[in-house]
Design a protein around this motif. Structure first.
Motif, PDB file in Angstrom:
ATOM      1  N   GLU A 133      23.817  19.840   4.370  1.00 61.30           N
ATOM      2  CA  GLU A 133      23.150  18.929   3.352  1.00 61.30           C
ATOM      3  C   GLU A 133      24.266  17.654   3.113  1.00 61.30           C
ATOM      4  N   GLY A 134      25.774  18.339   2.946  1.00 61.94           N
ATOM      5  CA  GLY A 134      26.827  17.627   2.641  1.00 61.94           C
ATOM      6  C   GLY A 134      27.108  17.097   4.141  1.00 61.94           C
ATOM      7  N   HIS A 135      27.343  17.460   5.484  1.00 61.37           N
ATOM      8  CA  HIS A 135      27.295  17.200   6.645  1.00 61.37           C
ATOM      9  C   HIS A 135      26.183  15.750   6.785  1.00 61.37           C
ATOM     10  N   ARG A 139      24.849  14.025   4.602  1.00 56.45           N
ATOM     11  CA  ARG A 139      25.328  12.927   3.685  1.00 56.45           C
ATOM     12  C   ARG A 139      25.901  11.707   4.050  1.00 56.45           C
ATOM     13  N   LEU A 140      27.215  13.846   4.445  1.00 60.72           N
ATOM     14  CA  LEU A 140      28.581  12.560   5.227  1.00 60.72           C
ATOM     15  C   LEU A 140      28.479  11.416   6.135  1.00 60.72           C
ATOM     16  N   LEU A 141      27.070  12.104   6.759  1.00 57.30           N
ATOM     17  CA  LEU A 141      27.298  10.983   8.562  1.00 57.30           C
ATOM     18  C   LEU A 141      26.157   9.850   7.797  1.00 57.30           C
ATOM     19  N   GLU A 142      25.272   9.872   6.954  1.00 58.87           N
ATOM     20  CA  GLU A 142      24.209   8.766   6.909  1.00 58.87           C
ATOM     21  C   GLU A 142      25.805   8.306   6.639  1.00 58.87           C
ATOM     22  N   ARG A 143      26.451   8.078   4.976  1.00 54.88           N
ATOM     23  CA  ARG A 143      27.741   7.320   4.838  1.00 54.88           C
ATOM     24  C   ARG A 143      28.620   6.096   5.511  1.00 54.88           C
ATOM     25  N   ALA A 144      29.227   7.558   6.634  1.00 63.70           N
ATOM     26  CA  ALA A 144      29.986   6.782   7.389  1.00 63.70           C
ATOM     27  C   ALA A 144      28.842   6.100   8.162  1.00 63.70           C
ATOM     28  N   ALA A 184      36.014   8.082   8.659  1.00 62.87           N
ATOM     29  CA  ALA A 184      35.770   7.896   8.062  1.00 62.87           C
ATOM     30  C   ALA A 184      35.662   9.577   7.905  1.00 62.87           C
ATOM     31  N   ILE A 185      36.066  10.371   6.106  1.00 62.43           N
ATOM     32  CA  ILE A 185      36.112  11.656   6.394  1.00 62.43           C
ATOM     33  C   ILE A 185      35.750  11.971   4.993  1.00 62.43           C
ATOM     34  N   GLY A 186      35.172  12.786   4.404  1.00 58.38           N
ATOM     35  CA  GLY A 186      34.791  13.698   3.450  1.00 58.38           C
ATOM     36  C   GLY A 186      36.203  13.876   2.563  1.00 58.38           C
ATOM     37  N   SER A 187      36.298  13.757   0.933  1.00 59.94           N
ATOM     38  CA  SER A 187      37.726  13.258   0.040  1.00 59.94           C
ATOM     39  C   SER A 187      38.156  14.453   0.105  1.00 59.94           C
ATOM     40  N   ASP A 188      37.600  15.640   0.036  1.00 61.06           N
ATOM     41  CA  ASP A 188      38.358  16.942   0.989  1.00 61.06           C
ATOM     42  C   ASP A 188      40.223  16.582   1.177  1.00 61.06           C
ATOM     43  N   TRP A 189      40.163  15.685   1.964  1.00 57.06           N
ATOM     44  CA  TRP A 189      41.133  15.360   2.777  1.00 57.06           C
ATOM     45  C   TRP A 189      42.052  14.301   2.216  1.00 57.06           C
ATOM     46  N   LEU A 190      41.396  13.882   0.844  1.00 54.22           N
ATOM     47  CA  LEU A 190      42.286  12.102   0.662  1.00 54.22           C
ATOM     48  C   LEU A 190      43.211  12.252   0.779  1.00 54.22           C
ATOM     49  N   GLU A 216      33.109  10.515  -0.946  1.00 55.18           N
ATOM     50  CA  GLU A 216      32.667  11.829  -1.293  1.00 55.18           C
ATOM     51  C   GLU A 216      32.478  12.500  -1.433  1.00 55.18           C
ATOM     52  N   ARG A 217      32.935  13.622  -1.374  1.00 55.21           N
ATOM     53  CA  ARG A 217      31.937  15.266  -1.106  1.00 55.21           C
ATOM     54  C   ARG A 217      31.190  15.689  -1.618  1.00 55.21           C
ATOM     55  N   THR A 218      30.169  15.950  -0.865  1.00 50.93           N
ATOM     56  CA  THR A 218      29.094  16.318  -2.090  1.00 50.93           C
ATOM     57  C   THR A 218      29.358  17.328  -2.666  1.00 50.93           C
ATOM     58  N   VAL A 238      27.936  22.376  -1.605  1.00 57.38           N
ATOM     59  CA  VAL A 238      28.020  22.764  -0.562  1.00 57.38           C
ATOM     60  C   VAL A 238      28.866  23.374   0.529  1.00 57.38           C
ATOM     61  N   SER A 239      29.180  24.463   1.149  1.00 53.46           N
ATOM     62  CA  SER A 239      30.185  23.847   2.478  1.00 53.46           C
ATOM     63  C   SER A 239      29.628  24.753   3.912  1.00 53.46           C
ATOM     64  N   SER A 240      29.712  25.127   4.478  1.00 54.24           N
ATOM     65  CA  SER A 240      30.142  25.675   5.448  1.00 54.24           C
ATOM     66  C   SER A 240      30.030  27.147   5.112  1.00 54.24           C
ATOM     67  N   THR A 241      31.899  26.990   4.450  1.00 52.50           N
ATOM     68  CA  THR A 241      32.377  28.116   4.428  1.00 52.50           C
ATOM     69  C   THR A 241      31.305  29.240   3.519  1.00 52.50           C
TER      70      THR A 241
HETATM   71  N1  CTP Z   1      31.386  17.766   3.916  1.00 56.56           N
HETATM   72  C1  CTP Z   1      31.089  16.839   3.079  1.00 56.56           C
HETATM   73  N2  CTP Z   1      30.390  17.612   1.291  1.00 56.56           N
HETATM   74  C2  CTP Z   1      30.167  18.655   1.820  1.00 56.56           C
HETATM   75  C3  CTP Z   1      31.133  19.580   2.931  1.00 56.56           C
HETATM   76  C4  CTP Z   1      31.874  19.034   4.250  1.00 56.56           C
HETATM   77  O1  CTP Z   1      31.153  15.666   3.002  1.00 56.56           O
HETATM   78  N3  CTP Z   1      30.389  19.702   0.841  1.00 56.56           N
HETATM   79  C5  CTP Z   1      32.281  16.620   4.742  1.00 56.56           C
HETATM   80  C6  CTP Z   1      33.999  16.827   4.743  1.00 56.56           C
HETATM   81  O2  CTP Z   1      34.963  15.996   4.100  1.00 56.56           O
HETATM   82  C7  CTP Z   1      33.596  16.344   6.399  1.00 56.56           C
HETATM   83  C8  CTP Z   1      32.794  16.449   7.512  1.00 56.56           C
HETATM   84  O3  CTP Z   1      32.144  17.118   6.070  1.00 56.56           O
HETATM   85  O4  CTP Z   1      34.160  15.209   6.672  1.00 56.56           O
HETATM   86  C9  CTP Z   1      32.724  17.663   8.041  1.00 56.56           C
HETATM   87  O5  CTP Z   1      33.151  18.266   7.709  1.00 56.56           O
HETATM   88  P1  CTP Z   1      33.558  20.234   7.274  1.00 56.56           P
HETATM   89  O6  CTP Z   1      34.595  20.775   7.408  1.00 56.56           O
HETATM   90  O7  CTP Z   1      32.728  20.622   9.437  1.00 56.56           O
HETATM   91  O8  CTP Z   1      32.393  20.814   6.762  1.00 56.56           O
HETATM   92  P2  CTP Z   1      33.381  22.128   5.792  1.00 56.56           P
HETATM   93  O9  CTP Z   1      31.562  22.847   4.640  1.00 56.56           O
HETATM   94  O10 CTP Z   1      34.144  21.300   4.748  1.00 56.56           O
HETATM   95  O11 CTP Z   1      33.739  23.427   6.523  1.00 56.56           O
HETATM   96  P3  CTP Z   1      34.789  24.496   6.013  1.00 56.56           P
HETATM   97  O12 CTP Z   1      33.736  25.111   4.605  1.00 56.56           O
HETATM   98  O13 CTP Z   1      34.400  25.910   7.495  1.00 56.56           O
HETATM   99  O14 CTP Z   1      35.767  24.007   5.109  1.00 56.56           O
END
Ligand code: CTP
Length: 460
Positions: free
Chosen positions: A29-31, A33-38, A105-111, A127-129, A132-135
């Motif tokens: 879902e985080g991905h 939403r990121l793509l939608e807003r981008a 555009a990129i998520g805020s974890d990269w601010l 803003e990052r969702t 949720v994360s891939s990890t």
């Molecule tokens: N992203 C986001 N919200 C999340 C997770 C990711 O907005 N909850 C964004 C990231 O900031 C980035 C994009 O999605 O701009 C791709 O992130 P990616 O590194 O592939 O996803 P992560 O879930 O952060 O992966 P990992 O846990 O492996 O770091």
């Protein structure tokens, strides 16, 4: 200088181009939403998906899906107008110019991390969702791999520190012959358990990393396998081919992973060097010369039945030999220097003959030499400067030096993260063999070490 948004022209329409990048592993879902807003920032969205190689080189290990699957994730979202592949550091600067991008555009974890792209286009942090994360998904789907450590020495401490870079792995327990040492280790490295017995440790974990003295590896590995616990064993796994072969047979029968922890074998640079050497670009490989020396003045390496430069260090040069020439050697001759008063040999040269090639492995604890690797072929050679076992750079060199080629790689931290990432991947993939270091190669290295130690001509 921050560039203003300059819409570019495609056909007759003015469109604003947006670009974003990511691994997009286990699309969530985080991905989305990121793509939608981008996408909403402009008219045309380009998504860069990272290659395995690039993720490896930037220390992102344990990505679960292949590049093709991750591209499909992005395509299936229906949000990308174009998907490109991100292969190397610095590519973003080129992509932005090449595709006339207006907004990055990129998520805020990269601010702040991509402010430098402001010289080329507008930079937007979205803003990052939360939550949720891939990890997190990787951990949930595969479960966290609970790892115990046998041994509480220096290498064990380094392993715990390195394990923090491998997702889905948690080092939780330690066993040492001295319980006090184990307790101290657990407290210092914030592990959950210090176990009084090895059996106890095995009950608490899925896998064990064995970092005890060489002569004890066999026993610790066998007991773990019997308990159904996967084993990552420090090199040399054992000092005889019979014991190493037996451990692999037992592991195979028990369905557990057994891997020898030779960090070099799993590092991106070394693997690429082997691939380049074996691709035919330097012709047929005819000779491998590898040296590893470390000056040591006291300690376990220099004393006792399992000490000496061969048992301590030969795994590294022999790894290069078996990866480049295979395991079917026909002759092995060793000369070892054991000075008067020394319990063990402190410098050795192991010469090997293969059907169409020769190799030489030099190891030293009491002699210092240049730690380089030279792979000679019929058309050219590969030169890897010291410390070649932490392969960051190598060169393919030819008679006509204009053809020379330089290769650069990243070798992160101590490198232990690479072997652990491979080990964790094997357990998840339920495979007992890694092409990066096969059981037959570990057995051949044990065989070479055993023969070299037993048959060495001793000089003083
Ligand atoms: N992203 C986001 N919200 C999340 C997770 C990711 O907005 N909850 C964004 C990231 O900031 C980035 C994009 O999605 O701009 C791709 O992130 P990616 O590194 O592939 O996803 P992560 O879930 O952060 O992966 P990992 O846990 O492996 O770091």
């Amino acid at each position: 200088m921050v560039a203003t948004v300059a819409a570019c022209q495609i056909g007759v329409q003015l469109v604003v181009k947006v670009i974003t990048y990511g691994t997009f592993d286990l699309f969530h879902e985080g991905h989305r939403r990121l793509l939608e807003r981008a996408k909403a920032l402009g008219d045309y969205l380009i998504v860069g998906v990272t290659t395995e190689n690039y993720d490896d080189s930037r220390g992102k290990l344990n990505v679960a899906q292949s590049l093709m699957e991750r591209i499909r994730n992005v395509v299936d979202s229906g949000l990308a107008d174009e998907v490109i592949i991100e292969e190397y550091e610095g590519q973003k600067v080129q992509d932005i110019q090449k595709h006339s991008v207006d907004i990055f555009a990129i998520g805020s974890d990269w601010l702040g991390k991509f402010d430098y792209l402001g010289d080329y286009c507008k930079v937007v942090y979205l803003e990052r969702t939360k939550g949720v994360s891939s990890t997190q998904l990787r951990n949930e789907s595969a479960g966290v791999l609970r790892v115990g450590v046998a041994g509480a020495g220096r290498i064990a401490s380094r392993f715990v520190a390195e394990a923090r870079f491998v997702s889905g792995v948690s080092v939780e327990a330690v066993y040492s012959r001295s319980y006090d040492k184990a307790k101290d280790f657990a407290a210092r490295l914030e592990l959950e358990w210090a176990n009084e017995t090895y059996e106890d440790l095995l009950k608490h974990v899925d896998a064990v990393y064995i970092a005890t003295p060489h002569a004890t590896h066999y026993d610790f590995a066998r007991r773990a396998i019997e308990a159904g616990v996967h084993v990552l064993c420090e090199k040399p796994m054992t000092l005889t081919s019979a014991e190493t072969a037996e451990l692999f047979e037992r592991a195979q029968a028990a369905g557990v992973v057994l891997l020898e922890a030779v960090k070099t074998a799993f590092s991106p640079g070394f693997q690429r060097m082997v691939a380049v050497a074996r691709s035919g670009s330097i012709g047929r490989v005819r000779s491998v010369d590898a040296t590893f020396t470390k000056l040591v003045t006291a300690g376990r390496e220099l004393t006792g039945a399992d000490g000496g430069s061969i048992s301590e260090l030969a795994t590294y040069p022999l790894l290069a030999v078996v990866k480049l020439l295979g395991t079917n050697y026909t002759e092995l001759r060793t000369v070892s220097l054991r000075p008067e008063g020394s319990e063990t040999e402190v410098f050795s040269r192991i010469d090997l003959v293969f059907p169409h090639a020769v190799a030489s492995a030099r190891t030293g604890l009491g002699v210092k030499a240049e730690g380089e690797l030279v792979v000679a072929g019929t058309r050219g050679y590969i030169y890897v400067p010291a410390p070649w076992w932490l392969t960051e750079y190598f060169e393919a060199r030819f008679e006509d030096s204009r053809q020379n080629k330089k290769y650069y790689y990243k070798f992160d931290g101590d490198g232990l993260r690479y072997e652990l990432a491979e080990f964790a991947w094997m357990i998840r993939a339920r495979t007992t063999e890694s092409f990066k270091l096969r059981a037959a190669e570990s057995i051949a290295m044990a065989d070479m070490i055993e023969k070299a130690r037993a048959s060495a001509t001793i000089i003083r």
